[in-house]
Motif scaffolding. Structure first.
Motif, short mmCIF file in Angstrom:
data_model
loop_
_atom_site.label_atom_id
_atom_site.label_comp_id
_atom_site.label_asym_id
_atom_site.label_seq_id
_atom_site.Cartn_x
_atom_site.Cartn_y
_atom_site.Cartn_z
N LYS A 131 -15.82 79.37 108.89
CA LYS A 131 -16.72 79.08 110.01
C LYS A 131 -17.90 80.05 110.11
CE LYS A 131 -13.21 80.90 113.24
NZ LYS A 131 -11.96 80.84 112.50
N VAL A 218 -11.24 64.25 107.79
CA VAL A 218 -12.70 64.37 107.82
C VAL A 218 -13.18 64.42 106.37
CG1 VAL A 218 -14.62 65.86 108.50
CG2 VAL A 218 -12.62 65.69 109.98
N ASN A 234 -25.04 72.06 108.36
CA ASN A 234 -24.47 72.17 109.71
C ASN A 234 -25.34 73.01 110.65
OD1 ASN A 234 -22.34 71.37 111.38
ND2 ASN A 234 -21.27 73.30 111.15
N LYS A 237 -24.90 71.91 114.60
CA LYS A 237 -23.60 71.72 115.25
C LYS A 237 -22.94 73.07 115.53
CE LYS A 237 -22.81 67.11 113.53
NZ LYS A 237 -22.97 66.83 112.12
N SER A 240 -17.44 74.30 112.80
CA SER A 240 -17.39 74.10 111.35
C SER A 240 -16.68 72.79 111.04
CB SER A 240 -16.64 75.25 110.69
OG SER A 240 -16.39 74.95 109.33
N PRO A 241 -17.14 72.04 110.03
CA PRO A 241 -16.42 70.82 109.66
C PRO A 241 -15.17 71.10 108.82
CG PRO A 241 -18.33 71.11 108.23
CD PRO A 241 -18.37 72.23 109.24
#
Length: 415
Positions: A131, A218, A234, A237, A240-241
């Motif tokens: 992250k 995801v 990112n 946003k 974190s994805p």
């Protein structure tokens, strides 16, 4: 299958080597340990004392020519968590460079320049990697996954907290394994549905079983242009994805949230404590007790910066002394020394409150007793080593699973 040849980078005092060689399936053929900020190379001295100086390099890895590193089957290391942003070099618009001193790019360089690339990578980092940085959460890991994809590696990763699998310390780290295109395991991973690999068929779930939470899978693609990825990943946003388990194949990421599945015996702090012959300096002086209690306690107070700016400061209390019937808290590098501290471990014993001994810190990381004991190495330095080290038991279990997986898949291919 014969032993796999290992190159160990950022070796510290040899946690990866211990874990892998304990399985008897691996043999370290070259290692490197360099501490940039100190003249005395304490960790390297311990490493050489335990494993010998042959094929061990105590030089800044950035200055080591790739040709000096022998060919190996698996490259391993716990590299520092830094800023992995990418820039285009001025001399060559196609050349990609990270910041000097960022050691991920040394791994990248070795993999790029090796004619016979290692078939496998086994790397470790703090779970913050998934992250970071805070302005583009997950960017650093995205850069790593994309650059490994470009080099021909498929990756699986897992965040593992040692204590959740019965080990004596709560230490959460991200581990990732990578498999080179052309290896049997790469082909198997590519032809297995990602969720099946993560939950049932992969290497990590073999040694550290898990369950999927209710959250859905995801999936997303990583930009092929590494500079663009570094600049834009990112950036709008807050989260974190990257979740705590996942795979990346040819730039396509699949990730999901999982929980550990473990119901065997658990080791707790009291299990690793020495009972006799504790040196007096490890006991807490009555006069220092209020300071320890203050630092461990909850606070709501106004503090001042050096410039005189006042601000509200608050933090919660910590268990004091540490709970003996639970795994220990994470060891940090500042664990050593007598001075009162919020983060050092303190245990209640029949003779009074005391700090942990170096041998106990080694046990919390599952090192052999007195692994770091050496003339000229202070107890505080030994504690520092353990704050930097990984849990040997995790490496051993993953190493055994990886060897099993390679052998099993290669047999299937041959039949």
């Amino acid at each position: 299958m014969q032993q796999l040849k290992v190159c160990e980078l950022f070796a510290g005092v040899g946690g990866f080597r211990l874990g892998l060689e304990n399985t008897e399936h691996y043999k370290v053929v070259w290692s490197n340990q360099w501490e940039p900020s100190t003249k005395m190379q304490h960790a390297s001295l311990v490493y050489e004392a335990r494993f010998g100086a042959e094929n061990h390099s105590n030089t800044n890895i950035e200055t080591v020519e790739t040709i000096e590193i022998p060919d190996h089957d698996i490259l391993v290391g716990g590299f520092p968590c830094q800023d992995y942003s990418v820039a285009t070099s001025l001399k060559n618009s196609k050349g990609l460079i990270g910041k000097k001193g960022v050691l991920w790019w040394s791994i990248h360089r070795i993999l790029s320049e090796k004619k016979n690339k290692p078939k496998y990578l086994f790397l470790e980092n703090v779970d913050r990697l998934l992250k970071s940085p805070s302005t583009q959460r997950g960017r650093d890991f995205a850069v790593m996954l994309r650059s490994l994809s470009d080099l021909g590696y498929a990756v699986e990763w897992r965040v593992i907290n040692a204590a959740e699998y019965g080990m004596p310390q709560r230490r959460r780290r991200v581990f990732f394994l990578a498999y080179l295109k052309g290896s049997a395991i790469h082909s198997k991973l590519k032809n297995t549905p990602p969720a099946d690999w993560i939950l049932h068929d992969g290497t990590f779930c073999d040694s550290f079983p898990l369950e999927q939470t209710a959250q859905n899978l995801v999936s997303f693609e990583l930009d092929k242009d590494l500079v663009a990825l570094s600049n834009t990943f990112n950036n709008k946003k807050s989260l974190s994805p990257f979740l705590n388990a996942g795979v990346c194949i040819e730039g396509k990421v699949t990730t999901l949230k999982t929980t550990p599945s473990f119901d065997e015996k658990r080791t707790v702090l009291s299990d690793i404590l020495e009972k006799d012959d504790i040196a007096p300096e490890y006991y807490i002086d009555e006069a220092d007790l209020p300071k320890w209690e203050y630092l461990k306690g909850s606070k709501k107070e106004i503090r001042k910066t050096k410039a005189g700016f006042e601000y509200n400061y608050s933090e919660g209390s910590m268990v004091f002394p540490d709970a003996l019937d639970q795994p220990s808290r994470t060891i940090i590098t500042g664990e050593g020394g007598k001075s009162p501290s919020r983060f050092k471990h303190v245990v209640q014993t029949p003779k009074g409150l005391r700090r942990l001994l170096p041998i106990e810190l080694e046990r919390l990381n599952m090192f052999p007793d007195n692994h770091t004991k050496l003339d000229g190495i202070s107890d505080a330095k030994r504690a520092f080593f353990m704050g930097n080290a990984l849990v040997v038991g995790i490496v051993e279990k993953v190493g055994a699973s990886l060897f099993r997986k390679i052998t099993e898949i290669e047999k299937q291919v041959q039949s």
